[in-house]
Enzyme design. Sequence first.
Site, PDB file in Angstrom:
ATOM      1  N   GLY A 125     -16.972  10.857   0.336  1.00  8.56           N
ATOM      2  CA  GLY A 125     -16.400   9.573  -0.050  1.00  8.56           C
ATOM      3  C   GLY A 125     -16.223   8.588   1.085  1.00  8.56           C
ATOM      4  CB  THR A 126     -16.815   8.031   4.343  1.00  8.33           C
ATOM      5  OG1 THR A 126     -17.014   7.021   5.343  1.00  8.33           O
ATOM      6  CG2 THR A 126     -17.637   9.250   4.703  1.00  8.33           C
TER       7      THR A 126
ATOM      8  CG  HIS B 157      -9.193   5.133  10.741  1.00  4.54           C
ATOM      9  ND1 HIS B 157     -10.179   4.858   9.822  1.00  4.54           N
ATOM     10  CD2 HIS B 157      -9.826   5.236  11.938  1.00  4.54           C
ATOM     11  CE1 HIS B 157     -11.357   4.802  10.425  1.00  4.54           C
ATOM     12  NE2 HIS B 157     -11.172   5.032  11.707  1.00  4.54           N
TER      13      HIS B 157
ATOM     14  N   PRO C 127     -23.990   7.186  -2.442  1.00  8.20           N
ATOM     15  CG  PRO C 127     -24.948   9.298  -2.517  1.00  8.20           C
ATOM     16  CD  PRO C 127     -24.663   8.096  -3.368  1.00  8.20           C
TER      17      PRO C 127
ATOM     18  CD  GLN D 180     -13.971   7.180   8.017  1.00 14.42           C
ATOM     19  OE1 GLN D 180     -14.152   6.006   8.279  1.00 14.42           O
ATOM     20  NE2 GLN D 180     -14.848   7.887   7.341  1.00 14.42           N
ATOM     21  CG  ASN D 181      -8.956   8.619   3.110  1.00 15.80           C
ATOM     22  OD1 ASN D 181      -9.763   7.737   3.399  1.00 15.80           O
ATOM     23  ND2 ASN D 181      -9.190   9.534   2.195  1.00 15.80           N
ATOM     24  CB  VAL D 182      -3.820   5.233   6.293  1.00 16.46           C
ATOM     25  CG1 VAL D 182      -4.719   4.832   7.462  1.00 16.46           C
ATOM     26  CG2 VAL D 182      -3.986   4.235   5.148  1.00 16.46           C
TER      27      VAL D 182
ATOM     28  NE  ARG E 284      -2.763  -1.376  -0.809  1.00 20.41           N
ATOM     29  CZ  ARG E 284      -2.415  -2.592  -1.288  1.00 20.41           C
ATOM     30  NH1 ARG E 284      -2.338  -3.625  -0.501  1.00 20.41           N
ATOM     31  NH2 ARG E 284      -2.171  -2.753  -2.574  1.00 20.41           N
TER      32      ARG E 284
HETATM   33  P1  OAD Z   1     -15.405   2.626   2.085  1.00 19.86           P
HETATM   34  O1  OAD Z   1     -14.692   1.807   1.074  1.00 19.86           O
HETATM   35  O2  OAD Z   1     -16.204   1.935   3.123  1.00 19.86           O
HETATM   36  O3  OAD Z   1     -16.354   3.644   1.333  1.00 19.86           O
HETATM   37  C1  OAD Z   1     -15.894   4.369   0.224  1.00 19.86           C
HETATM   38  C2  OAD Z   1     -16.975   5.308  -0.236  1.00 19.86           C
HETATM   39  O4  OAD Z   1     -16.439   6.092  -1.303  1.00 19.86           O
HETATM   40  C3  OAD Z   1     -18.231   4.597  -0.765  1.00 19.86           C
HETATM   41  O5  OAD Z   1     -19.371   5.171  -0.153  1.00 19.86           O
HETATM   42  C4  OAD Z   1     -18.185   4.891  -2.264  1.00 19.86           C
HETATM   43  O6  OAD Z   1     -19.473   5.038  -2.824  1.00 19.86           O
HETATM   44  C5  OAD Z   1     -17.419   6.199  -2.310  1.00 19.86           C
HETATM   45  N1  OAD Z   1     -16.710   6.495  -3.566  1.00 19.86           N
HETATM   46  C6  OAD Z   1     -16.055   5.662  -4.392  1.00 19.86           C
HETATM   47  N2  OAD Z   1     -15.488   6.331  -5.412  1.00 19.86           N
HETATM   48  C7  OAD Z   1     -15.808   7.636  -5.231  1.00 19.86           C
HETATM   49  C8  OAD Z   1     -15.533   8.851  -5.948  1.00 19.86           C
HETATM   50  N3  OAD Z   1     -14.818   8.857  -7.067  1.00 19.86           N
HETATM   51  N4  OAD Z   1     -16.023  10.015  -5.444  1.00 19.86           N
HETATM   52  C9  OAD Z   1     -16.766  10.026  -4.304  1.00 19.86           C
HETATM   53  N5  OAD Z   1     -17.062   8.925  -3.597  1.00 19.86           N
HETATM   54  C10 OAD Z   1     -16.595   7.738  -4.044  1.00 19.86           C
HETATM   55  O7  OAD Z   1     -14.299   3.592   2.753  1.00 19.86           O
HETATM   56  P2  OAD Z   1     -14.348   4.388   4.143  1.00 19.86           P
HETATM   57  O8  OAD Z   1     -15.738   4.819   4.476  1.00 19.86           O
HETATM   58  O9  OAD Z   1     -13.285   5.408   4.072  1.00 19.86           O
HETATM   59  O10 OAD Z   1     -10.076   1.808   8.220  1.00 19.86           O
HETATM   60  O11 OAD Z   1     -13.895   3.247   5.147  1.00 19.86           O
HETATM   61  C11 OAD Z   1     -13.709   3.574   6.497  1.00 19.86           C
HETATM   62  C12 OAD Z   1     -12.599   2.777   7.110  1.00 19.86           C
HETATM   63  O12 OAD Z   1     -12.757   1.376   6.839  1.00 19.86           O
HETATM   64  C13 OAD Z   1     -11.228   3.083   6.555  1.00 19.86           C
HETATM   65  O13 OAD Z   1     -10.628   4.201   7.142  1.00 19.86           O
HETATM   66  C14 OAD Z   1     -10.447   1.844   6.842  1.00 19.86           C
HETATM   67  C15 OAD Z   1     -11.481   0.807   6.514  1.00 19.86           C
HETATM   68  O14 OAD Z   1     -11.324  -0.371   7.142  1.00 19.86           O
HETATM   69  C16 OAD Z   1      -8.801   1.508   8.547  1.00 19.86           C
HETATM   70  O15 OAD Z   1      -7.906   1.307   7.743  1.00 19.86           O
HETATM   71  C17 OAD Z   1      -8.574   1.420  10.001  1.00 19.86           C
END
Ligand code: OAD
Length: 228
Positions: A170-171, A105, A198, A87-89, A57
């Site tokens: 984007g979460t 995170h 969403p 939340q991004n690393v 990564r």
């Molecule tokens: P997710 O993978 O759960 O969600 C990603 C979101 O981004 C989804 O809702 C997608 O619809 C959206 N998405 C994808 N492409 C996009 C784009 N081009 N523009 C806008 N949105 C887009 O990721 P997180 O919610 O960040 O933890 O996940 C949270 C945590 O779970 C992370 O920080 C990580 C993971 O396990 C750790 O590493 C501790």
Amino acid sequence: MKQKLVVLTGAGISAESGLKTFRDADGLWEGHRIEDVATPEAWQRNKKLVLDFYNERRRQLLLAKPNPAHFALVDFEKDFHVNIITQNVDDLHERAGSSNILHLHGQLRKARSTRNYNYIIDFDGDMSESDRDDQNNPLRPHIVWFGEAVPELPNAANIISEADLVFIVGTSMQVYPAASLIDYAPPQAQVHYIDLNPADVSHIRRKINIHSGKAAEILPALFRKITS
Ligand code: OAD
């Protein structure tokens, strides 16, 4: 006095930079189950697998570049006092030039001691089991794994409790406690949720303006609209 904009970002904001999100494809993250590479149990079971995973990564991140969504958040600093809680690393907000970034995170380009939480160093190469802190304790990736405490949570809650405007970008809003931060936003703060697909946020008892689409397109447009 500039208004306070607080932005909660997740993996989707870095998708256009070529970094995979966690839950979009088939529940796998770069071919691994999250539980196999992102938990303290995984670390106890197979340190090499976990280190290899984060080494890969980290290498991928060093080749990635910020995209227009990251840069739009820098533009917002012209008109707002902006705090990013991510939340991004990855470090794409930093490389885009944002001023105030809190990593909930952890960070890929850092390592920390397995014994001393305050021993955190920059780390850009590949990490191995023989890497040590100054007391000869093993190092580990500076990542908050599932099941671990989120030490920056109180700071993040304080920051969002003073927001005039909130963007959620984007979460999937599935990972707690990060997803609960919105509960700390003042009731009068306007909230915009920007995401390609969403999540259902109807359980959040406040008005949320939902923008479906790519962050790299919507955030620059929102900047032009809000600041025109
Ligand atoms: P997710 O993978 O759960 O969600 C990603 C979101 O981004 C989804 O809702 C997608 O619809 C959206 N998405 C994808 N492409 C996009 C784009 N081009 N523009 C806008 N949105 C887009 O990721 P997180 O919610 O960040 O933890 O996940 C949270 C945590 O779970 C992370 O920080 C990580 C993971 O396990 C750790 O590493 C501790």
